[in-house]
Design an enzyme around this catalytic site. Structure first.
Site, PDB file in Angstrom:
ATOM      1  N   GLU A 285      16.570  27.631  40.088  1.00 37.73           N
ATOM      2  CA  GLU A 285      17.563  27.868  41.150  1.00 37.73           C
ATOM      3  C   GLU A 285      18.231  29.230  40.960  1.00 37.73           C
ATOM      4  O   GLU A 285      19.440  29.317  40.790  1.00 37.73           O
ATOM      5  CB  GLU A 285      18.628  26.770  41.118  1.00 37.73           C
ATOM      6  CG  GLU A 285      18.093  25.362  41.290  1.00 37.73           C
ATOM      7  CD  GLU A 285      19.155  24.299  41.002  1.00 37.73           C
ATOM      8  OE1 GLU A 285      20.267  24.650  40.538  1.00 37.73           O
ATOM      9  OE2 GLU A 285      18.864  23.119  41.233  1.00 37.73           O
ATOM     10  N   PRO A 286      17.464  30.305  40.981  1.00 34.06           N
ATOM     11  CA  PRO A 286      18.088  31.618  40.775  1.00 34.06           C
ATOM     12  C   PRO A 286      18.830  32.097  42.018  1.00 34.06           C
ATOM     13  O   PRO A 286      18.342  31.954  43.137  1.00 34.06           O
ATOM     14  CB  PRO A 286      16.897  32.537  40.479  1.00 34.06           C
ATOM     15  CG  PRO A 286      15.747  31.896  41.173  1.00 34.06           C
ATOM     16  CD  PRO A 286      16.014  30.414  41.235  1.00 34.06           C
ATOM     17  N   GLY A 287      19.997  32.630  41.821  1.00 34.64           N
ATOM     18  CA  GLY A 287      20.756  33.230  42.913  1.00 34.64           C
ATOM     19  C   GLY A 287      20.907  34.710  42.639  1.00 34.64           C
ATOM     20  O   GLY A 287      20.229  35.564  43.195  1.00 34.64           O
ATOM     21  N   ARG A 324      35.031  39.837  42.335  1.00 36.00           N
ATOM     22  CA  ARG A 324      34.497  39.687  40.970  1.00 36.00           C
ATOM     23  C   ARG A 324      35.257  40.501  39.904  1.00 36.00           C
ATOM     24  O   ARG A 324      35.530  39.977  38.833  1.00 36.00           O
ATOM     25  CB  ARG A 324      32.990  40.010  40.926  1.00 36.00           C
ATOM     26  CG  ARG A 324      32.146  39.127  41.840  1.00 36.00           C
ATOM     27  CD  ARG A 324      30.653  39.211  41.544  1.00 36.00           C
ATOM     28  NE  ARG A 324      30.338  38.543  40.299  1.00 36.00           N
ATOM     29  CZ  ARG A 324      30.118  39.141  39.166  1.00 36.00           C
ATOM     30  NH1 ARG A 324      30.097  40.441  39.088  1.00 36.00           N
ATOM     31  NH2 ARG A 324      29.892  38.439  38.082  1.00 36.00           N
ATOM     32  N   CYS A 354      48.074  43.687  48.356  1.00 31.70           N
ATOM     33  CA  CYS A 354      49.357  43.767  47.668  1.00 31.70           C
ATOM     34  C   CYS A 354      49.403  42.888  46.424  1.00 31.70           C
ATOM     35  O   CYS A 354      50.151  41.913  46.367  1.00 31.70           O
ATOM     36  CB  CYS A 354      50.473  43.413  48.642  1.00 31.70           C
ATOM     37  SG  CYS A 354      50.489  44.592  49.992  1.00 31.70           S
ATOM     38  N   GLU A 355      48.564  43.195  45.468  1.00 39.01           N
ATOM     39  CA  GLU A 355      48.586  42.528  44.171  1.00 39.01           C
ATOM     40  C   GLU A 355      48.149  43.540  43.124  1.00 39.01           C
ATOM     41  O   GLU A 355      47.210  44.306  43.363  1.00 39.01           O
ATOM     42  CB  GLU A 355      47.582  41.371  44.126  1.00 39.01           C
ATOM     43  CG  GLU A 355      47.923  40.239  45.045  1.00 39.01           C
ATOM     44  CD  GLU A 355      47.536  38.876  44.480  1.00 39.01           C
ATOM     45  OE1 GLU A 355      47.350  38.759  43.252  1.00 39.01           O
ATOM     46  OE2 GLU A 355      47.437  37.953  45.286  1.00 39.01           O
ATOM     47  N   TYR A 383      27.438  36.965  45.102  1.00 39.91           N
ATOM     48  CA  TYR A 383      28.845  36.595  44.935  1.00 39.91           C
ATOM     49  C   TYR A 383      29.773  37.725  45.382  1.00 39.91           C
ATOM     50  O   TYR A 383      30.840  37.930  44.801  1.00 39.91           O
ATOM     51  CB  TYR A 383      29.121  36.155  43.479  1.00 39.91           C
ATOM     52  CG  TYR A 383      28.147  35.088  43.028  1.00 39.91           C
ATOM     53  CD1 TYR A 383      28.198  33.813  43.581  1.00 39.91           C
ATOM     54  CD2 TYR A 383      27.136  35.358  42.105  1.00 39.91           C
ATOM     55  CE1 TYR A 383      27.283  32.837  43.216  1.00 39.91           C
ATOM     56  CE2 TYR A 383      26.219  34.397  41.734  1.00 39.91           C
ATOM     57  CZ  TYR A 383      26.296  33.132  42.293  1.00 39.91           C
ATOM     58  OH  TYR A 383      25.389  32.168  41.932  1.00 39.91           O
TER      59      TYR A 383
END
Ligand code: LLP
Length: 428
Positions: A285-287, A324, A354-355, A383
């Site tokens: 199940e490679p993503g 990420r 704003c973080e 991702y």
């Protein structure tokens, strides 16, 4: 300093190159795409995805296998279609991913459904669609599935996702195969689960499955996990059960920075000798491995600023576009779209959200860019867009596919109006 940051061999997989300072992906100048579509925009190289698929597929030629692409890594229909056309199956984790995989043309019997918290509605949707198999992750889920199969009068192929209690060397948020984590059925409960399935008229046990974690470059955990699955399979077969498939999950790592990534030949050399003699069909199940290197995120520099003794490059892509770096402290290489006569500067590359945690890179030697210049964030194919959010009411980016020397818009940029289209300001 001409080529401030080189497109070195780490990014050869992606199909990235420089010509007269201009950054190309699959032969297309990325600055042209940024100018036409605007930024931020994700760009994927179809040929790079194909190359990765074929490399893994060919490496595993010594064992009967199927690559079930992990849709969660990048579920854009155009990307799914590329993988379907290569003959991939699909690994899904939600009803939404099921709908996408079907819309992209995956045959239901080539779809496997994993996930620790499937709802009744999702189980029913899967049973009705006649998926390849469902990987159950708890005894309660198994009972729920049994009731739904009876209710639907449908036969269901079942896999048991085992928690093989294997330690992996990866970020704790993406390590999944260790005991004490929420994933999988503990080894000692597997024989009981197999009995429940065998006694049920509608359920058929076809598969033992595992998924160890993500971004793995060491083969040792795979060998250990496969050993444990095979040990269990032998016990089950001795007890009269018949299995067809061993699903060894995904998790093959890629090169973002200095880490080695997983080499398909090395991976196959380690695992095929364990699996080929068993006669089972092996599912992977490679993503990330298939799509991660193939994608870049293009962003434009909004401002430079000097503050508190530090340099900042403020760009128009934020943590809502690519989470990420903020969420996993992940490293993504950042290069200029036009690298002519440019030096480097040590800076934080930060987004507009704003973080303080909104950054793409911290204290990094990056191209000495100024307002209006374009940057590419590499290794953003997996991702990336799928984890994008609307935080700060920021529409999600556009997506572009580069293929055969041309490029096309695979998804339009989200509109601001779409963000509040379903909202009410008063009771009706
Ligand atoms: N199969 C199952 C059951 C999974 O849970 C996953 C990933 C995969 C396959 C595919 O793993 P891959 O081959 O892509 O490593 N958002 C994180 C990664 C989360 C992975 C979750 N499960 C990141 O950005 O690093």
């Amino acid at each position: 300093m001409g080529q401030s940051l080189l497109i070195d061999e780490r990014f050869a997989d992606a199909g990235l190159a420089r010509r007269d300072g201009a950054l190309l992906l699959g032969g297309i100048a990325l600055a042209d795409i940024a100018r036409t579509v605007g930024t931020p925009v994700y760009v994927y190289n179809a040929d790079a995805i194909r190359d990765r698929y074929r490399a893994l597929d060919e490496a595993l030629a010594g064992v009967r296998h199927r690559l079930c692409y992990a849709v969660k890594a990048n579920s854009t229909l155009a990307v799914l279609r590329i993988l379907r056309d290569l003959g991939a199956g699909a690994d899904i984790v939600s009803g939404g991913e099921m709908a996408r995989a079907l819309a992209a043309g995956f045959a239901p019997d080539r779809i496997v459904f994993s996930g620790v918290g499937k709802t009744d509605a999702e189980l029913r949707q899967a049973v009705r669609a006649r998926l390849g198999h469902l990987n159950v992750e708890s005894l309660e889920e198994l009972e729920r599935l049994a009731a739904i199969a009876e209710d639907e009068r449908a036969d269901v192929a079942v896999g048991i996702r085992v928690n093989p209690d294997v330690t992996t060397d990866t970020h704790p948020y993406i390590s999944t195969g260790k005991g004490g984590l929420k994933f999988g059925v503990p080894m000692d409960q597997v024989p009981g689960a197999a009995e429940l399935i065998a006694r049920h008229p509608r359920l058929r046990l076809t598969t033992l499955a595992m998924h160890l974690g993500s971004q793995l470059s060491d083969t040792a955990p795979f060998r250990q996990g496969i050993g444990r699955l095979l040990e269990l399979a032998r016990r089950l077969e001795a007890g009269g059960h018949r299995l067809d498939v061993l699903d060894i999950g995904g998790g093959l790592g890629i090169r973002y920075g200095r880490e080695p990534g997983m080499d398909p030949a090395r991976f196959a050399a380690e695992i095929v000798p364990l699996l080929a003699p068993t006669g089972y069909t092996v599912y992977l199940e490679p993503g990330r491995f298939l799509v991660g290197s193939a994608g870049v995120l293009l962003t434009e520099v909004l401002y430079r600023k000097h503050s508190g003794g530090k340099e900042f490059v403020v760009v128009d892509a934020g943590m809502n576009d690519l989470v990420r770096p903020s969420h996993y402290q992940a490293y993504h290489e950042i290069v200029a779209l036009d690298d002519r006569d440019r030096g480097t500067v040590r800076a934080d590359v930060v987004g507009p959200v704003c973080e303080t945690g909104d950054f793409l890179a911290l204290d990094r030697e990056v191209p000495d860019v100024s307002a209006g210049d374009g940057l590419a964030v590499l290794g953003a194919g997996a991702y990336g867009f799928v984890m994008a959010s609307n935080y700060n009411s920021r529409p999600r980016p556009a997506e572009v596919v580069v293929d055969g020397g041309r490029w096309w818009l695979a998804r339009s940029r989200e509109t601001v109006e779409a963000l509040f289209a379903g909202e009410r300001t008063e009771a009706e």
